[in-house]
Write an enzyme that holds these catalytic residues in place. Sequence first.
Site, PDB file in Angstrom:
ATOM      1  N   GLY A  40       0.824  -1.207   0.000  1.00 51.59           N
ATOM      2  CA  GLY A  40       0.000   0.000   0.000  1.00 51.59           C
ATOM      3  C   GLY A  40       0.853   1.250   0.000  1.00 51.59           C
TER       4      GLY A  40
ATOM      5  N   GLY B  65       0.700   5.508   1.046  1.00 49.56           N
ATOM      6  CA  GLY B  65      -0.021   6.529   1.796  1.00 49.56           C
ATOM      7  C   GLY B  65       0.739   7.834   1.796  1.00 49.56           C
TER       8      GLY B  65
ATOM      9  N   VAL C 282       4.340   0.835   2.093  1.00 49.62           N
ATOM     10  CA  VAL C 282       4.438  -0.384   2.892  1.00 49.62           C
ATOM     11  C   VAL C 282       4.719  -1.555   1.952  1.00 49.62           C
ATOM     12  CG1 VAL C 282       3.287  -1.913   4.522  1.00 49.62           C
ATOM     13  CG2 VAL C 282       2.848   0.547   4.589  1.00 49.62           C
TER      14      VAL C 282
ATOM     15  N   LYS D  83       7.478  -0.608   6.556  1.00 52.71           N
ATOM     16  CA  LYS D  83       7.057   0.736   6.162  1.00 52.71           C
ATOM     17  C   LYS D  83       8.278   1.601   5.912  1.00 52.71           C
ATOM     18  CE  LYS D  83       4.193   4.690   7.240  1.00 52.71           C
ATOM     19  NZ  LYS D  83       3.189   5.293   8.104  1.00 52.71           N
TER      20      LYS D  83
ATOM     21  N   ASP E 293      -3.924   9.384  13.290  1.00 57.78           N
ATOM     22  CA  ASP E 293      -4.405   9.177  11.922  1.00 57.78           C
ATOM     23  C   ASP E 293      -5.322   7.959  11.878  1.00 57.78           C
ATOM     24  OD1 ASP E 293      -4.714   9.656   9.236  1.00 57.78           O
ATOM     25  OD2 ASP E 293      -2.884   8.624   8.637  1.00 57.78           O
TER      26      ASP E 293
END
Length: 773
Positions: free
Chosen positions: A456, A458, A463, A477, A574
């Site tokens: 993913g 962001g 990640v 990450k 978050d």
Amino acid sequence: MPAMAATTPNLQAIAVVLLLSHLLAPASAQLQPLAGVARPGCRDRCGNITVPYPFGIGAGCYRDDGFSGFQLLCDDSRSPPRLTISDSNYQLASLSLDAGEARIYLNATRQCYKYNDTGIEASIGGRNDYYMFPTGSSPFYFSSAKNRLVAIGCPTLGYFVDTAGYFVSGCTSVCRPSQYIIPGQGSCTGVGCCESAIPPGAYYYEPYTLNLRQAALDPVFNDNATTCQYVFLVATEWFNNSYSDRTFFNRTDDFDVPVVLDWAVRNVGNCSAAQRNNTDYACRGVHSECVDSTNGAGYQCNCFKGYEGNPYLDDGCRDINECQRKDKYPCYGDCTNLPGNYTCKCRPGTSGDAYTANGCRPNDKFTLALKVVTGVSVGVFLSVFMCFWLYLGLQKRKLIRTKQRFFEQNGGVILQQQMRSYNSAGAGAAAGGFKIFSKEELEKATNNFSADRVLGRGGHGIVYKGVLEDKTVVAIKKSKMMEEAQTKEFAREMFILSQINHRNVVKLLGCCLEVEVPMLVYEFVSNGTLYHYIHDKDLKADITFDTRLRIAAESAEALAYMHSSASPPILHGDVKTANILLDDRLTAKVSDFGTSKLAPNDEAEIATLVQGTCGYLDPEYLMTCQLTDKSDVYSFGVVLLELLTRKKALYFDGPEEDRSLVSCFMTAMKAGQHEELLDSQVRKEMRADVLEEIAHLVMRCLSMSGEERPTMKEAAERLERLRRYQQHPWAQADGNPEERQTLLSMEQQDLPSVFRQQDVLDLEEGSTYTYSL
């Protein structure tokens, strides 16, 4: 079926005796005895024939695997001695270990006739023998590559059949006057003689002849008919060298012909089967190899190249001294024997190819000059190489210093000290799970951060899925940036985060500090994010209200644990559906502490940069730039709303007034139409009283004022009570509303804290969880 034929040569026929003498001499000359050819203490010869193991004469001297063909008998009373195969009594004329072949002599089948003007008057004798090896218990097959079926005499059909009487191979021989024979066609082309190939796998041979003479045929051709007609299996090479029209065409006697046999170890199949059955594996030599048989099932053993001997005996393959056999291994210089090979170099003062005649020639001035130039070139190359090597060494040292600088800058020394002190204090089990990884370890785990490993992306980084050396699957990450102020406190905060041990919080396994922006290593959660589960999943697929309520309660418990029970408290910063992961049982796990920070001791501490995700950000945080635990509560309220509606927090493709899910819900609440926003599955399963309770909780969480919002602990307890009520039989029944109201009032009573040390809560039916700090 005819009786078994005697295979001894007809000693009364002088021509046959001379023929056998001629054939046996070269065969024996080629088979000289080799050192260690037979088992120790066993005979290695019978007359002039070498007997190599696995064959043998006498008990214990042959391979005993149920195939009696390896046992041979030697009759020394005859002159010369007679060597036979024990289970067939066929006489062996030669036996080859390397080629996997043997040679025997069989009698040619013969039929003779007396003719008159009207055709055949009578048969005047002949012989018809059959020859076979017991299938399943003999290593011998008739060689299809080195034998052929031959019929001589005319006009006749010669053929042979198998054990069931089926035709296997045959040919037809016709008669012609000599003036009709075309020169250059060969000696066995169908006129007075014909031949055909035989198939592989033949172990039975029963030959027949069929006389084709008829009185109606042209007398010219009948006049050339032979008295006797023969059919026999014969070695191809021998027949090509021995056959001529004059020799065989009009003969009427008995004679023997040589036949080549292929032998192999056949008791277990091919090489792969034999090697699995290692106790009975025939290839015993250290330097031996297995080769599958080309004629039927089975295998043979060969010595490696550069070795010779008997591969069927222990240590039977011995190194060949090629330097002593220059006829086969040429060397026209200085020869050096090596295990399995040899080297040959030109003598001093000469150069060239020592393996060929006249390949080494005296060195001349040009060659000397060439060597000087070559030497200088090599020297220059080595100098350049050394400079390049030194440059690489300096770059490597520079890289090591850079890594060390980043490590110290990111608090690596402090983190190591904290881990040592923590372990020495007796808490090593908790701290032992946290590891400081090197950059190379994470590069190897992610295939150098390959694009196909991305899980993913962001706003704070990417990640990757990684596999450590111990096969542990992790999520790594790689952050994009970090404020200098955050860097100073990074190591301390990472150490505290690593001690979080809650089933609904993704475990932090370690970090890498020798890079400019530290990388974090988390446990891998297999089922993706809550965002993808509720938004990317087929919208027609049902998600039960109980599943949604459980995920919400578990997420709230994790955040409440971080706010209330961690020491010091931790603010996430978050909270959103993309940062809540689901495992294979759909258990919620809060993740991504990219914006997390420890709760400030000084309430006046203000962030220099507001971080988070649009649609989830606390309005009060936007105005004050001060992150509090109530900021996480607001974001959680948005998550809860997403779960109930299956709508995204922000829609950019709709009208401006409908883009915010929070705004739409607030408007619907004021108009009393909030139920219409809920997902159809939720409306179908949720009771009206539960709807009002959970809508009230959402409104409190989304309050513009942080003081009016509940704590995460209160929200978690409220959701758990609603879940219990929803599952209770009274709530599910359509019975007395007063009973449901009583149950709801009971669930609203205060419950013991779920986060007190060693408290045990039955959160799910049949499941008990213990939380320890």
